[in-house]
Write a protein that holds these residues in place. Structure first.
Motif, short mmCIF file in Angstrom:
data_model
loop_
_atom_site.label_atom_id
_atom_site.label_comp_id
_atom_site.label_asym_id
_atom_site.label_seq_id
_atom_site.Cartn_x
_atom_site.Cartn_y
_atom_site.Cartn_z
N SER A 1 -53.06 -61.66 -3.46
CA SER A 1 -53.43 -60.27 -3.70
C SER A 1 -53.61 -59.49 -2.40
O SER A 1 -53.16 -58.33 -2.30
CB SER A 1 -54.73 -60.21 -4.51
OG SER A 1 -54.53 -60.75 -5.79
N ALA B 1 -51.43 -56.21 -1.29
CA ALA B 1 -52.05 -54.92 -0.98
C ALA B 1 -51.65 -54.44 0.40
O ALA B 1 -51.37 -53.25 0.60
CB ALA B 1 -53.57 -55.04 -1.09
N LEU C 1 -48.10 -53.09 0.31
CA LEU C 1 -48.06 -51.80 -0.39
C LEU C 1 -48.58 -50.69 0.50
O LEU C 1 -47.95 -49.63 0.63
CB LEU C 1 -48.88 -51.88 -1.68
CG LEU C 1 -49.06 -50.57 -2.46
CD1 LEU C 1 -47.72 -50.06 -2.97
CD2 LEU C 1 -50.04 -50.76 -3.63
N GLU D 1 -58.02 -55.02 -4.44
CA GLU D 1 -56.56 -54.84 -4.52
C GLU D 1 -56.16 -54.12 -5.80
O GLU D 1 -55.25 -53.29 -5.81
CB GLU D 1 -55.87 -56.21 -4.43
CG GLU D 1 -54.35 -56.17 -4.58
CD GLU D 1 -53.87 -56.35 -6.01
OE1 GLU D 1 -52.76 -55.88 -6.31
OE2 GLU D 1 -54.61 -56.95 -6.83
N ALA E 1 -53.90 -50.67 -5.85
CA ALA E 1 -52.64 -50.58 -6.59
C ALA E 1 -52.68 -49.45 -7.60
O ALA E 1 -51.68 -48.73 -7.80
CB ALA E 1 -52.33 -51.91 -7.27
N ASN F 1 -50.05 -46.08 -9.56
CA ASN F 1 -49.59 -46.42 -10.90
C ASN F 1 -49.14 -45.19 -11.68
O ASN F 1 -49.77 -44.14 -11.61
CB ASN F 1 -50.73 -47.12 -11.66
CG ASN F 1 -50.38 -47.38 -13.10
OD1 ASN F 1 -49.44 -48.11 -13.39
ND2 ASN F 1 -51.12 -46.77 -14.01
N SER G 1 -50.25 -54.92 -6.92
CA SER G 1 -49.66 -54.20 -5.79
C SER G 1 -48.17 -54.49 -5.63
O SER G 1 -47.43 -53.67 -5.09
CB SER G 1 -50.39 -54.55 -4.49
OG SER G 1 -51.71 -54.06 -4.50
N ASP G 2 -47.74 -55.66 -6.08
CA ASP G 2 -46.32 -56.02 -5.98
C ASP G 2 -45.48 -55.41 -7.09
O ASP G 2 -44.25 -55.36 -6.99
CB ASP G 2 -46.15 -57.53 -6.00
CG ASP G 2 -46.36 -58.17 -4.63
OD1 ASP G 2 -46.19 -57.46 -3.63
OD2 ASP G 2 -46.68 -59.37 -4.59
N VAL H 1 -46.58 -52.36 -8.93
CA VAL H 1 -46.98 -51.00 -9.30
C VAL H 1 -45.86 -49.98 -9.08
O VAL H 1 -45.77 -48.99 -9.81
CB VAL H 1 -48.27 -50.59 -8.55
CG1 VAL H 1 -48.02 -50.38 -7.06
CG2 VAL H 1 -48.89 -49.34 -9.19
#
Length: 453
Positions: free
Chosen positions: A17, A21, A24, A96, A100, A104, A146-147, A149
């Motif tokens: 996580s 983050a 991102l 995280e 994220a 979104n 975060s991977d 979103v």
């Protein structure tokens, strides 16, 4: 959306996580530095290098201090000294999951609870797939939020499994549909051994919800009922849908005459007989009720919900039948990382069994398993750091108590004591980090050893 362009941000903790983050935030123009008190996994180092993100491991230097704000990985406690430095300086710390959520674009469907999160999150994804509805699946399952979103759109839903740690430092995170499945003692070592602090973390899932949102909850859980009563006093509270397998519900899902009943907007529908639900056990019936309500809140038809409840096959590492050897069933329940999950696992079988317990203890009281153990378990094999505690609390409860240094040794001992028609159940009640990278790693190793028998 919080502005991060040009901001200096420190991410504390470099596991899945935290690294997600960091990547991102770096893509959004932040100046990111990652710090970890332990050695960073080579895979995550390579990912940070690929994204030109500076990092340090095996301790925190001054490079980890003085950022505009910090992002705390779920594996790092709030009480960690570096996190406390930021808080005492009056600086923000975010999870995280919170970070994220700033990027979104989809309505969020978020699932939390002490047990059943992974099952329900996966069941929701199965339902959305059955309905041919677009969705993104992330959180405490599979990919970090975060991977994923940046894959979200207004036309899809984002389905998230959310842990208490991920809710600890939210600010604006707002699910359109939130689910709170249950609250039983877990992670007591992270919450000063105070159940109410752990429960408060779970309640945060409703923190930012408004009247146009939905909160789906377990009506049979007294801790959750307490939170519901406080929500009812809130002017802009989310709409409430309850589920119960013991009582009729005015708005929600319940059981009558062995049928699942949905009662929403003063309309009552008989959904299906409980015998048709694909997963067995009272806990999975509750999981199915919660799934059905979330699907209805998302305007999925009863026909699709029925098909989903009939066809869902469960999740890996949760009461997963690995193999039958010499008439003995070997069950992988590595996902069971607390006492209540193990209780439910044992409750799913009515045959004698060998129970493999242990790992990194989280402040467990194993005596809560004694009644189930006395009625079903003839042998306990304890593994990991928790062995002395398990031995102290449970040795006198079973005819045979063994300890093992490795999971392979535990399986060999289990095979020695298990008889035809019985079950060997890996249901550890503990975290995996003393011996393994994750509960998935532990479960896969168990399966590898069993398949080699």
């Amino acid at each position: 959306m919080r502005q991060v362009q040009g901001k200096h941000i420190v991410v504390i903790g470099a596991a899945r996580s935290g690294v997600a983050a960091a990547c991102l935030l770096q893509r959004k123009g932040a100046r990111v530095f990652v710090t970890d008190n332990n050695t960073i996994n080579e895979h995550f180092k390579c990912r940070l290098d690929k994204h030109n993100i500076a990092f340090e491991e095996n301790g925190h230097t001054n490079k980890a201090r003085g950022a505009d704000f910090a992002v705390l990985s779920p594996g790092v406690p709030t009480e960690a000294p570096l996190a406390q430095e930021y808080l005492k300086a009056g600086k923000d710390i975010f999870s995280e999951m919170e970070v994220a959520s700033w990027y979104n674009h989809s309505p969020l469907v978020a699932v939390t609870g002490s047990n059943g999160k992974t099952t329900v999150t996966s069941w929701l994804a199965h339902t959305w797939k059955t309905a041919n509805k677009d969705y993104v699946l992330a959180g405490n399952i599979g990919y970090a939020f975060s991977d994923r979103v940046e894959d979200t759109t207004a036309q899809s839903n984002t389905i998230l499994e959310v842990s208490s740690f991920q809710l600890d430092h939210i600010s604006t995170f707002r699910p359109h549909i939130s689910l709170l499945l249950n609250i039983t003692a877990d992670h007591m070592d992270r919450y000063q051994h105070r159940f109410e602090r752990y429960a408060e973390a779970k309640y945060r899932i409703t923190k930012n919800q408004k009247a146009e949102d939905w909160f789906i909850y377990n009506n049979d859980d007294p801790a959750i009922q307490q939170h519901v009563e406080s929500l009812k006093k809130k002017e802009d509270a989310p709409r409430l849908l309850a589920f119960s397998n013991t009582a009729e519900i005015s708005e929600g899902a319940f059981i009558r005459d062995r049928n699942i009943i949905l009662r929403i907007n003063d309309e009552e529908h008989v959904l299906m007989p409980i015998e048709e639900v694909s997963l067995s056990g009272s806990h999975n019936l509750n999981n199915g009720l919660a799934t059905a309500l979330a699907a209805r809140a998302a305007e999925i038809t009863n026909e699709i919900i029925r098909e989903s409840l009939r066809t869902f096959e469960g999740v890996e590492h949760r009461l997963e039948h690995v193999r039958t050897v010499d008439g003995v069933k070997y069950i992988n329940d590595s996902k069971a990382t607390n006492i209540n999950a193990v209780w439910y696992a044992m409750d799913s079988f009515n045959v004698p069994m060998v129970l493999i317990l242990g790992g990194r203890d989280k402040g467990n009281d194993y005596t809560g398993l004694i009644d189930q153990i006395r009625s079903k378990v003839h042998t306990i094999v304890a593994i990991g750091e928790a062995r002395p505690v398990i031995e102290e609390q449970l040795k006198a409860t079973v005819p045979q108590f063994e300890t093992a240094n490795t999971l392979a040794e535990a399986v060999r001992l289990a095979r020695k004591y298990a008889k035809r028609g019985e079950v060997v159940l890996l249901s550890p009640a503990c975290a995996s980090f003393d011996m393994f990278e994750s509960y998935e790693h532990r479960g896969n190793e168990f399966k590898k050893v069993v398949n080699a028998l």
